[in-house]
Scaffold this motif. Structure first.
Motif, PDB file in Angstrom:
ATOM      1  N   ARG A  24       0.850  -1.189   0.000  1.00  0.00           N
ATOM      2  CA  ARG A  24       0.000   0.000   0.000  1.00  0.00           C
ATOM      3  C   ARG A  24       0.883   1.235   0.000  1.00  0.00           C
ATOM      4  NH1 ARG A  24      -2.723  -1.031   4.321  1.00  0.00           N
ATOM      5  NH2 ARG A  24      -4.487  -2.025   3.284  1.00  0.00           N
ATOM      6  N   GLN A  29      -3.479   3.515  -1.479  1.00  0.00           N
ATOM      7  CA  GLN A  29      -3.842   2.674  -2.612  1.00  0.00           C
ATOM      8  C   GLN A  29      -3.097   1.336  -2.533  1.00  0.00           C
ATOM      9  OE1 GLN A  29      -6.043   3.834  -4.833  1.00  0.00           O
ATOM     10  NE2 GLN A  29      -6.057   2.135  -6.274  1.00  0.00           N
ATOM     11  N   THR A  30      -3.827   0.240  -2.744  1.00  0.00           N
ATOM     12  CA  THR A  30      -3.227  -1.097  -2.706  1.00  0.00           C
ATOM     13  C   THR A  30      -2.714  -1.467  -4.086  1.00  0.00           C
ATOM     14  OG1 THR A  30      -4.758  -1.764  -0.951  1.00  0.00           O
ATOM     15  CG2 THR A  30      -3.635  -3.522  -2.161  1.00  0.00           C
ATOM     16  N   ARG A  94     -16.905  -6.183  -4.227  1.00  0.00           N
ATOM     17  CA  ARG A  94     -16.649  -5.687  -2.883  1.00  0.00           C
ATOM     18  C   ARG A  94     -15.153  -5.457  -2.653  1.00  0.00           C
ATOM     19  NH1 ARG A  94     -19.599  -8.926  -0.753  1.00  0.00           N
ATOM     20  NH2 ARG A  94     -18.194 -10.619  -0.190  1.00  0.00           N
ATOM     21  N   ALA A  95     -14.336  -6.364  -3.182  1.00  0.00           N
ATOM     22  CA  ALA A  95     -12.890  -6.216  -3.032  1.00  0.00           C
ATOM     23  C   ALA A  95     -12.391  -4.969  -3.762  1.00  0.00           C
ATOM     24  CB  ALA A  95     -12.172  -7.461  -3.554  1.00  0.00           C
ATOM     25  N   ARG A  96     -12.920  -4.718  -4.941  1.00  0.00           N
ATOM     26  CA  ARG A  96     -12.522  -3.522  -5.680  1.00  0.00           C
ATOM     27  C   ARG A  96     -12.950  -2.257  -4.942  1.00  0.00           C
ATOM     28  NH1 ARG A  96     -11.007  -4.151 -11.003  1.00  0.00           N
ATOM     29  NH2 ARG A  96     -11.208  -6.255 -11.893  1.00  0.00           N
ATOM     30  N   ALA A  97     -14.160  -2.273  -4.385  1.00  0.00           N
ATOM     31  CA  ALA A  97     -14.658  -1.106  -3.667  1.00  0.00           C
ATOM     32  C   ALA A  97     -13.815  -0.811  -2.435  1.00  0.00           C
ATOM     33  CB  ALA A  97     -16.116  -1.308  -3.276  1.00  0.00           C
ATOM     34  N   GLU A  98     -13.267  -1.850  -1.820  1.00  0.00           N
ATOM     35  CA  GLU A  98     -12.452  -1.692  -0.617  1.00  0.00           C
ATOM     36  C   GLU A  98     -10.957  -1.644  -0.926  1.00  0.00           C
ATOM     37  OE1 GLU A  98     -13.597  -5.041   1.711  1.00  0.00           O
ATOM     38  OE2 GLU A  98     -15.607  -4.251   2.169  1.00  0.00           O
ATOM     39  N   TYR A  99     -10.605  -1.589  -2.213  1.00  0.00           N
ATOM     40  CA  TYR A  99      -9.197  -1.599  -2.649  1.00  0.00           C
ATOM     41  C   TYR A  99      -8.446  -2.789  -2.049  1.00  0.00           C
ATOM     42  CZ  TYR A  99     -10.364   3.146  -4.059  1.00  0.00           C
ATOM     43  OH  TYR A  99     -10.966   4.242  -4.635  1.00  0.00           O
ATOM     44  N   ASP A 100      -9.132  -3.926  -2.049  1.00  0.00           N
ATOM     45  CA  ASP A 100      -8.563  -5.146  -1.479  1.00  0.00           C
ATOM     46  C   ASP A 100      -7.892  -5.957  -2.593  1.00  0.00           C
ATOM     47  OD1 ASP A 100      -7.911  -7.417  -0.113  1.00  0.00           O
ATOM     48  OD2 ASP A 100      -9.966  -8.025   0.355  1.00  0.00           O
TER      49      ASP A 100
END
Length: 245
Positions: A24, A29-30, A94-100
């Motif tokens: 990160r 940003q990841t 959900r992963a994209r929304a959480e920058y996972d």
């Protein structure tokens, strides 16, 4: 006696992939890269081994090569598969929304690994070894009653035939099914990428080139180590595309 290049290719295909970095930046940003992160980056833990979250309804069902004619026609998913891919799409969204980035990477890597070795394909790695061993033993048996000057050439010829048979088994029963599974399931991943829209045309074109290269590398006429190399290139390209906006 040296091992056949085809047997060595099996080790290349199953060996660990190049190190992947999850980090990160200062802006939060990841990132997912194959190169070391900057000195001020926060190193993250590697992704979990499963692509689908534990406890979630619906399990990702990898489409097998037998579920379409020749592997190139459009795959028709059954209701269970549709539900599983829809769940995966929501997980990625959900992963994209959480920058996972960890989950996004885990989905791609787990799917590719399952396409390569799932549903019992791993056992086919024994076929080339058995072919070489059986042909070598047959050659030794036939050469047993021959003169000393003929034994080694006869055994050598049978070993070479065993290597050719092993290459044939490798391409038909392992590389070819793997290539079909990769195209089918990664095209499904393109359609369920969690972004809510299709990939850009340039991204689709790049991936299609990679699919074609993998399929061409699965032909008998190709050197056996080309297929593992093309699979690695496809993995890297798919990871890069999945992490792009």
């Amino acid at each position: 006696m040296t091992l056949a290049p085809g047997l060595l290719a099996l080790a290349l295909l199953s060996q660990p992939q190049p190190h992947t970095y999850y980090w990160r930046d200062a802006a939060g940003q990841t990132h997912f890269t194959n190169t070391p992160p900057p000195a001020d980056a926060e190193i993250l833990e590697p992704p979990p081994p499963l692509a689908v979250e534990p406890g979630r309804a619906g399990r990702l069902e990898v489409v097998r090569q037998s579920e379409s004619q020749g592997g190139h026609q459009k795959v028709v998913l059954n209701p269970a598969q549709q539900q599983a891919w829809s769940n995966l799409d929501r997980t990625l969204a959900r992963a994209r929304a959480e920058y996972d980035g960890r989950t996004v990477a885990a989905v791609t890597d787990s799917l590719i690994q399952t396409c390569l070795w799932g549903n019992g394909l791993w056992i086919l790695t024994l076929a080339p070894f058995l072919a070489v061993a059986l042909m070598g033993l047959l050659g030794w048996w036939l050469a047993y009653g021959l003169g000393a000057g003929l034994r080694l050439p006869v055994i050598g010829c049978f070993v070479l035939m065993g290597l050719g048979l092993g290459q044939l088994l490798l391409t038909i029963y392992l590389y070819h099914p793997q290539a079909i599974r990769l195209r089918q399931n990664l095209e499904l991943l393109e359609a369920h990428n969690g972004s809510g829209h299709a990939l850009r045309r340039d991204q689709q074109a790049l991936l299609q080139k990679r699919y074609l290269a993998v399929e061409q590398a699965a032909e008998f006429s190709q050197v056996p180590w080309r297929f593992p190399a093309e699979v690695r290139s496809l993995r890297q390209e798919m990871n890069r595309v999945m992490f792009e906006p």
